[in-house]
Scaffold this motif. Structure first.
Motif, short mmCIF file in Angstrom:
data_model
loop_
_atom_site.label_atom_id
_atom_site.label_comp_id
_atom_site.label_asym_id
_atom_site.label_seq_id
_atom_site.Cartn_x
_atom_site.Cartn_y
_atom_site.Cartn_z
N LEU A 99 0.87 -1.28 0.17
CA LEU A 99 0.10 -0.15 -0.09
C LEU A 99 0.86 1.39 -0.07
O LEU A 99 0.73 2.09 -0.90
N ARG A 100 1.86 1.08 0.79
CA ARG A 100 2.81 2.38 0.78
C ARG A 100 3.39 2.59 -0.44
O ARG A 100 3.42 3.67 -0.96
N ARG A 101 4.08 1.60 -1.07
CA ARG A 101 4.54 1.69 -2.49
C ARG A 101 3.59 2.27 -3.34
O ARG A 101 3.97 3.15 -4.22
N ARG A 102 2.38 1.87 -3.20
CA ARG A 102 1.47 2.13 -4.43
C ARG A 102 1.33 3.59 -4.24
O ARG A 102 1.07 4.52 -5.28
N LEU A 103 0.87 3.97 -2.85
CA LEU A 103 0.73 5.47 -2.90
C LEU A 103 1.85 6.21 -3.29
O LEU A 103 1.78 7.52 -3.74
#
Length: 76
Positions: free
Chosen positions: A23-27
């Motif tokens: 999720l962090r990488r996607r954001l």
């Protein structure tokens, strides 16, 4: 304050993210990095998702994901 607490028309600057992993990488890949100016455009009729404007484009985020993005409100 988190991104999910904004009202339509309000703006803020991203100061931190309280998430990890995919999720962090996607954001981060979508441009939600520290110092990015975001503006809440609208909220879907049932409250999810939220539509925000950043870096010249619009992005829809789930309410739960928006709650993990810390922002500093910019005075209106």
């Amino acid at each position: 304050m988190t991104l999910r607490e904004l009202r339509p028309g309000q703006s803020g600057v991203v100061v931190a993210m309280r998430c990890e992993g995919a999720l962090r990488r996607r954001l981060l890949d979508m441009g939600l990095t520290r110092g990015t100016l975001v503006r809440l455009l609208r909220i879907a009729p049932l409250g999810d998702p939220l539509e925000i404007a950043l870096m010249g484009y619009e992005l829809s985020l789930r309410r739960a994901d928006a709650g993990k993005i810390e922002i500093e409100l910019i005075s209106e």
